[in-house]
Design an enzyme around this catalytic site. Structure first.
Site, PDB file in Angstrom:
ATOM      1  N   GLU A  41       0.717  -1.272  -0.066  1.00 56.33           N
ATOM      2  CA  GLU A  41       0.065  -0.024   0.091  1.00 56.33           C
ATOM      3  C   GLU A  41       0.852   1.195   0.028  1.00 56.33           C
ATOM      4  O   GLU A  41       0.705   2.201  -0.560  1.00 56.33           O
ATOM      5  CB  GLU A  41      -1.032   0.157   1.124  1.00 56.33           C
ATOM      6  CG  GLU A  41      -2.080  -0.911   0.964  1.00 56.33           C
ATOM      7  CD  GLU A  41      -3.024  -0.786  -0.017  1.00 56.33           C
ATOM      8  OE1 GLU A  41      -2.964   0.357  -0.759  1.00 56.33           O
ATOM      9  OE2 GLU A  41      -3.473  -1.701  -0.614  1.00 56.33           O
ATOM     10  N   TYR A 124      -6.559   6.384   4.039  1.00 56.25           N
ATOM     11  CA  TYR A 124      -6.713   5.518   2.731  1.00 56.25           C
ATOM     12  C   TYR A 124      -5.897   4.050   3.243  1.00 56.25           C
ATOM     13  O   TYR A 124      -6.545   3.068   3.084  1.00 56.25           O
ATOM     14  CB  TYR A 124      -6.075   6.075   1.398  1.00 56.25           C
ATOM     15  CG  TYR A 124      -5.620   4.710   0.576  1.00 56.25           C
ATOM     16  CD1 TYR A 124      -6.669   4.325   0.223  1.00 56.25           C
ATOM     17  CD2 TYR A 124      -4.498   4.195   0.733  1.00 56.25           C
ATOM     18  CE1 TYR A 124      -6.525   2.884  -0.837  1.00 56.25           C
ATOM     19  CE2 TYR A 124      -4.185   2.925  -0.142  1.00 56.25           C
ATOM     20  CZ  TYR A 124      -5.313   2.529  -0.931  1.00 56.25           C
ATOM     21  OH  TYR A 124      -5.003   1.266  -1.693  1.00 56.25           O
ATOM     22  N   ASP A 142      -9.121   5.982  -2.490  1.00 52.70           N
ATOM     23  CA  ASP A 142      -7.828   6.310  -3.282  1.00 52.70           C
ATOM     24  C   ASP A 142      -8.499   7.146  -4.550  1.00 52.70           C
ATOM     25  O   ASP A 142      -9.648   7.066  -4.865  1.00 52.70           O
ATOM     26  CB  ASP A 142      -6.876   5.127  -3.682  1.00 52.70           C
ATOM     27  CG  ASP A 142      -7.595   4.308  -4.781  1.00 52.70           C
ATOM     28  OD1 ASP A 142      -8.614   4.211  -4.719  1.00 52.70           O
ATOM     29  OD2 ASP A 142      -6.974   3.695  -5.339  1.00 52.70           O
TER      30      ASP A 142
END
Length: 361
Positions: A41, A124, A142
């Site tokens: 991520e 996020y 996102d």
DNA sequence: AAGCCGGGGGA
DNA sequence: TCCCCAGGCTT
């Protein structure tokens, strides 16, 4: 207004059906491993998956566990990140993992508040890890999700504004399915990068076109609306490839600001002329008891674009004169300067475009 | 709310 | 060229 009434929630099942067939094979996917998902991520922030994949594989070889990463130096970590950009991500990932190792006994926390308190983890990333690693019903909004929802629900707010992001986050929270939230979040991203792409969306292949309001109104290509404010500032820069025998003189950038703590060739920003730039470089080496003769021929002009800066770099060769031994010259250099042979360049972290100039050496 | 922080790929 | 990408931090 409850905007979920605008669309039947059936579309979430259509999206999951599409994902079952079309999902990408990714090394961290379907592992349930919070560390791998965390690394992936952070690496994929503002970065295309194809670009970060090789870095991910290399990372897992070098730092297989959170303990390995926590034990590594910042230097090692940034070196493994070299080329990916946004280097604070690497520094913060290391700090965040150290915090998990030290404060949480090596277990990634399973709630949003604790997760968002970790360095480098925002709304996020917290949602992504909670939903993908622990199958919690948390939104992970996102750029893909903003675009997909702006089209599906025909949202004309600026998606870069707080208002636009909040509105879409609310919608995602309302529409997130209860049974497969992690896969749903990943489905949104794969769908956003394969079908609901920024330019020329593939509406003719889209499994959701029947419910998409933007498509019905012919507005899909013009949504979402993004209003950027920052404009790019152009900076011209004179770069000296200054050589003393087999050694090049290099400077470490300050530990704040752009490309912090990375090595560069001695440079002068915005010189009024070649003469003025050259005299700046001469004054610099004079502090080390050296003189330098700069060739007045530019050997390469290189333009490098950052998100908010444009560097126009002009590289010149120069020969340093110093009467003394290597040791006595090194003794003159402060910690942020050093002499390096060409063969040693690979061991150092280069400040972006300066790394490209090494091919001239 | 706005500025800062990289690099790359596609159109 | 321009756009924008699996964003977060600082002020």
């Amino acid at each position: 207004m409850d905007e979920t009434e605008l669309l039947p929630l059936e579309w979430t099942n259509h999206l999951l059906d599409w994902y079952d067939v079309n999902q990408r094979e990714l090394p961290w996917r379907n592992t349930g491993d919070p560390y791998k998902i965390w690394v992936s991520e952070i690496m994929s922030q503002q970065t295309r998956i194809e670009a970060m994949k090789p870095y991910f594989d290399n990372w897992m070889m070098r730092f297989p566990t959170m303990q390995d990463l926590a034990d590594a130096s910042e230097e090692e970590v940034v070196h493994a990140w070299q080329g990916l950009g946004y280097y604070s991500r690497a520094r913060n990932l290391r700090l965040g993992v150290q915090e998990v190792v030290e404060q949480y006994g090596g277990h990634v926390p399973r709630n949003r508040k604790a997760m968002e308190s970790l360095k480098g983890v925002g709304a996020y990333t917290a949602g992504a890890i909670l939903s993908m690693a622990f199958n919690q019903r948390e939104a992970a909004v996102d750029g893909n999700v903003l675009r997909v929802y702006a089209r599906l629900y025909h949202i004309e707010d600026d998606i870069l504004s707080t208002k636009g992001r909040k509105r879409i986050t609310y919608l995602v929270e309302q529409t997130l399915p209860y049974d497969r939230p992690g896969e749903f979040n990943q489905a949104l991203m794969d769908f956003g990068s394969a079908i609901c792409i920024p330019q020329n969306p593939r509406c003719h292949e889209c499994p959701l076109s029947a419910v998409c309001i933007a498509y019905a109104r012919g507005d899909a290509p013009s949504l979402p609306i993004r209003i950027k404010k920052t404009k790019v500032i152009t900076i011209s820069m004179m770069v000296g490839l200054l050589k003393w025998g087999d050694y090049y003189l290099l400077h470490k950038r300050p530990n704040t600001g752009l490309l912090r703590s990375m090595w560069e060739f001695p440079s002068v920003e915005e010189p009024a002329s070649f003469i003025e730039g050259a005299s700046h470089l001469e004054n610099q080496v004079k502090k080390f008891g050296c003189t330098v003769v700069l060739e007045n021929e530019c050997i390469q002009e290189l333009t490098h674009l950052f998100s908010h800066r444009k560097w126009i770099m002009r590289a010149y060769r120069g020969i340093i004169t110093f009467e003394g031994t290597l040791e006595s010259l090194q003794a003159q250099l402060p910690a942020d300067w050093q002499l390096l042979k060409r063969s040693e360049f690979a061991d150092y972290v280069w400040a972006g475009p300066h790394g490209k100039l090494t091919t001239l050496c």
